[in-house]
Design a protein around this motif. Structure first.
Motif, PDB file in Angstrom:
ATOM      1  N   LEU A 238       1.930   9.083  16.623  1.00 30.13           N
ATOM      2  CA  LEU A 238       2.991   8.102  16.424  1.00 30.13           C
ATOM      3  C   LEU A 238       4.097   8.698  15.560  1.00 30.13           C
ATOM      4  CD1 LEU A 238       4.226   5.271  16.697  1.00 30.13           C
ATOM      5  CD2 LEU A 238       2.815   4.573  14.733  1.00 30.13           C
ATOM      6  N   PHE A 239       3.694   9.428  14.522  1.00 28.27           N
ATOM      7  CA  PHE A 239       4.653  10.089  13.642  1.00 28.27           C
ATOM      8  C   PHE A 239       4.553  11.597  13.822  1.00 28.27           C
ATOM      9  CE2 PHE A 239       3.266   6.190  11.415  1.00 28.27           C
ATOM     10  CZ  PHE A 239       4.463   5.502  11.430  1.00 28.27           C
ATOM     11  N   ASP A 240       5.683  12.278  13.732  1.00 28.28           N
ATOM     12  CA  ASP A 240       5.656  13.740  13.809  1.00 28.28           C
ATOM     13  C   ASP A 240       5.375  14.337  12.429  1.00 28.28           C
ATOM     14  OD1 ASP A 240       8.080  13.837  12.368  1.00 28.28           O
ATOM     15  OD2 ASP A 240       9.293  14.147  14.165  1.00 28.28           O
ATOM     16  N   GLU A 241       5.344  15.647  12.342  1.00 27.61           N
ATOM     17  CA  GLU A 241       4.985  16.318  11.085  1.00 27.61           C
ATOM     18  C   GLU A 241       6.040  16.142   9.998  1.00 27.61           C
ATOM     19  OE1 GLU A 241       7.006  19.280  13.787  1.00 27.61           O
ATOM     20  OE2 GLU A 241       5.388  17.841  14.021  1.00 27.61           O
ATOM     21  N   HIS A 242       7.234  15.671  10.360  1.00 25.20           N
ATOM     22  CA  HIS A 242       8.309  15.466   9.384  1.00 25.20           C
ATOM     23  C   HIS A 242       8.480  13.993   9.012  1.00 25.20           C
ATOM     24  CE1 HIS A 242       9.356  19.611  10.101  1.00 25.20           C
ATOM     25  NE2 HIS A 242       9.453  19.357  11.392  1.00 25.20           N
ATOM     26  N   GLY A 243       7.579  13.132   9.481  1.00 30.35           N
ATOM     27  CA  GLY A 243       7.662  11.711   9.177  1.00 30.35           C
ATOM     28  C   GLY A 243       8.542  10.920  10.129  1.00 30.35           C
ATOM     29  N   GLY A 244       9.033  11.565  11.187  1.00 26.26           N
ATOM     30  CA  GLY A 244       9.818  10.865  12.201  1.00 26.26           C
ATOM     31  C   GLY A 244       8.912  10.301  13.279  1.00 26.26           C
ATOM     32  N   ILE A 245       9.517   9.676  14.266  1.00 28.40           N
ATOM     33  CA  ILE A 245       8.751   9.166  15.402  1.00 28.40           C
ATOM     34  C   ILE A 245       8.335  10.349  16.268  1.00 28.40           C
ATOM     35  CG2 ILE A 245       8.848   7.705  17.472  1.00 28.40           C
ATOM     36  CD1 ILE A 245       8.911   6.111  14.844  1.00 28.40           C
TER      37      ILE A 245
ATOM     38  N   LEU B 273       6.705   3.605   9.183  1.00 28.05           N
ATOM     39  CA  LEU B 273       7.486   3.249  10.364  1.00 28.05           C
ATOM     40  C   LEU B 273       8.928   2.918   9.978  1.00 28.05           C
ATOM     41  CD1 LEU B 273       7.718   2.753  13.385  1.00 28.05           C
ATOM     42  CD2 LEU B 273       6.870   0.422  12.986  1.00 28.05           C
ATOM     43  N   ALA B 274       9.101   2.194   8.894  1.00 27.28           N
ATOM     44  CA  ALA B 274      10.458   1.875   8.431  1.00 27.28           C
ATOM     45  C   ALA B 274      11.236   3.153   8.159  1.00 27.28           C
ATOM     46  CB  ALA B 274      10.399   1.008   7.178  1.00 27.28           C
ATOM     47  N   ASP B 275      10.618   4.078   7.445  1.00 23.86           N
ATOM     48  CA  ASP B 275      11.294   5.337   7.111  1.00 23.86           C
ATOM     49  C   ASP B 275      11.597   6.166   8.358  1.00 23.86           C
ATOM     50  OD1 ASP B 275      11.241   4.677   4.422  1.00 23.86           O
ATOM     51  OD2 ASP B 275       9.412   5.824   4.015  1.00 23.86           O
ATOM     52  N   ALA B 276      10.717   6.104   9.350  1.00 26.24           N
ATOM     53  CA  ALA B 276      10.913   6.879  10.575  1.00 26.24           C
ATOM     54  C   ALA B 276      11.974   6.267  11.477  1.00 26.24           C
ATOM     55  CB  ALA B 276       9.584   7.003  11.339  1.00 26.24           C
ATOM     56  N   ILE B 277      11.958   4.967  11.626  1.00 24.64           N
ATOM     57  CA  ILE B 277      12.858   4.341  12.589  1.00 24.64           C
ATOM     58  C   ILE B 277      14.307   4.329  12.114  1.00 24.64           C
ATOM     59  CG2 ILE B 277      12.616   1.924  11.904  1.00 24.64           C
ATOM     60  CD1 ILE B 277      12.327   1.386  14.992  1.00 24.64           C
ATOM     61  N   ILE B 278      14.527   4.294  10.800  1.00 24.31           N
ATOM     62  CA  ILE B 278      15.913   4.268  10.331  1.00 24.31           C
ATOM     63  C   ILE B 278      16.621   5.590  10.606  1.00 24.31           C
ATOM     64  CG2 ILE B 278      15.456   2.471   8.643  1.00 24.31           C
ATOM     65  CD1 ILE B 278      15.501   4.566   6.449  1.00 24.31           C
ATOM     66  N   LYS B 279      15.854   6.637  10.827  1.00 19.86           N
ATOM     67  CA  LYS B 279      16.456   7.932  11.184  1.00 19.86           C
ATOM     68  C   LYS B 279      17.116   7.881  12.555  1.00 19.86           C
ATOM     69  CE  LYS B 279      12.950  10.475   8.573  1.00 19.86           C
ATOM     70  NZ  LYS B 279      11.810  11.401   8.668  1.00 19.86           N
ATOM     71  N   LEU B 280      16.814   6.857  13.348  1.00 24.05           N
ATOM     72  CA  LEU B 280      17.357   6.728  14.702  1.00 24.05           C
ATOM     73  C   LEU B 280      18.644   5.906  14.745  1.00 24.05           C
ATOM     74  CD1 LEU B 280      13.999   5.967  16.564  1.00 24.05           C
ATOM     75  CD2 LEU B 280      15.092   8.198  16.162  1.00 24.05           C
ATOM     76  N   ALA B 281      19.050   5.357  13.605  1.00 27.60           N
ATOM     77  CA  ALA B 281      20.239   4.496  13.563  1.00 27.60           C
ATOM     78  C   ALA B 281      21.513   5.338  13.487  1.00 27.60           C
ATOM     79  CB  ALA B 281      20.153   3.569  12.357  1.00 27.60           C
ATOM     80  N   PRO B 282      22.618   4.780  13.952  1.00 26.05           N
ATOM     81  CA  PRO B 282      23.901   5.477  13.851  1.00 26.05           C
ATOM     82  C   PRO B 282      24.370   5.555  12.392  1.00 26.05           C
ATOM     83  CG  PRO B 282      24.219   3.293  14.806  1.00 26.05           C
ATOM     84  CD  PRO B 282      22.735   3.491  14.647  1.00 26.05           C
TER      85      PRO B 282
ATOM     86  N   ARG C 200       0.825  -1.199   0.000  1.00 29.13           N
ATOM     87  CA  ARG C 200       0.000   0.000   0.000  1.00 29.13           C
ATOM     88  C   ARG C 200       0.862   1.253   0.000  1.00 29.13           C
ATOM     89  NH1 ARG C 200      -2.977   3.148   3.804  1.00 29.13           N
ATOM     90  NH2 ARG C 200      -1.923   2.144   5.548  1.00 29.13           N
ATOM     91  N   LYS C 201       0.529   2.209  -0.845  1.00 27.78           N
ATOM     92  CA  LYS C 201       1.299   3.447  -0.981  1.00 27.78           C
ATOM     93  C   LYS C 201       1.465   4.159   0.357  1.00 27.78           C
ATOM     94  CE  LYS C 201      -0.054   7.511  -2.645  1.00 27.78           C
ATOM     95  NZ  LYS C 201      -0.748   8.492  -3.414  1.00 27.78           N
ATOM     96  N   ASP C 202       0.406   4.259   1.126  1.00 27.79           N
ATOM     97  CA  ASP C 202       0.457   4.956   2.416  1.00 27.79           C
ATOM     98  C   ASP C 202       0.555   3.987   3.586  1.00 27.79           C
ATOM     99  OD1 ASP C 202       0.322   7.548   1.331  1.00 27.79           O
ATOM    100  OD2 ASP C 202      -1.854   7.413   1.140  1.00 27.79           O
ATOM    101  N   SER C 203       1.272   2.915   3.405  1.00 23.56           N
ATOM    102  CA  SER C 203       1.424   1.882   4.417  1.00 23.56           C
ATOM    103  C   SER C 203       2.003   2.439   5.715  1.00 23.56           C
ATOM    104  CB  SER C 203       2.356   0.793   3.875  1.00 23.56           C
ATOM    105  OG  SER C 203       2.869  -0.006   4.902  1.00 23.56           O
TER     106      SER C 203
END
Length: 185
Positions: free
Chosen positions: A152-159, A22-31, A14-17
């Motif tokens: 769950l997500f902020d306005e920038h697509g993060g957590i 969540l995948a796009d948001a959580i990877i921003k937290l990785a080193p 789904r386009k808006d899955s």
């Protein structure tokens, strides 16, 4: 410092899955030594053992991308209390022909988000069963059964801020798991 390439497999087309978000948001937290690549699974033909000797271009691409990764991150919705067919098909394609699986030995983790109160608990358990057979060492704790709610997500697509600490803790556990179990060529 080692570089870790992580293959992300999202079980939703789904386009808006929520799971893709969540995948796009959580990877921003990785080193910074962790890089992530979304693996396309929607174009794979249905698995047919008759094709084992002449796998399609899409299947060979999937297998090449998984082989090039040091770790796996699965995000799955829950369809009818199990994993989506498209995700099971990708797992089957990557594991065949028998004895030529690309999944084995790569450390992984399973997440999922849904509008339901139990998140994707049953789908994650089914996925863990399949991945255990495919010899994917999985991060066991903390489990993540996430309900898609406002904030769950902020306005920038993060957590969002209310969940950020929880997700940062999970990411640190995942990073430690990968560092401990990844095999570098």
């Amino acid at each position: 410092m080692s570089q870790y390439n992580v293959a992300i497999i999202v079980g939703s087309l789904r386009k808006d899955s929520f799971n893709r978000k969540l995948a796009d948001a959580i990877i921003k937290l990785a080193p910074p030594e962790f890089s992530f690549k979304h693996i396309e699974i929607g174009d794979l033909p249905l698995y047919d053992q008759d094709d084992d000797g002449a796998q399609s271009e899409q299947v060979l691409r999937l297998k090449s991308e998984i082989s090039a990764s040091q770790a796996l991150l699965f995000l799955t919705p829950e369809y009818n209390r199990s994993i989506p067919g498209v995700l099971k098909n990708a797992l089957d394609q990557g594991s065949r022909p028998y004895g030529q699986s690309v999944w084995g030995g790569k450390p992984g983790a399973v997440l999922g988000v849904s509008v339901g109160a139990t998140g994707t608990a049953l789908a994650q358990q089914h996925l863990r069963n399949v991945l255990a057979y495919l010899d994917v060492p999985l991060l066991g704790q903390p489990e993540m059964f996430i309900q898609a709610k406002e904030g769950l997500f902020d306005e920038h697509g993060g957590i969002g801020p209310a969940s950020l600490g929880f997700f940062q803790g999970w990411m640190q556990r995942y990073v430690d798991w990968v560092r401990k179990h990844a095999i570098h060529a």
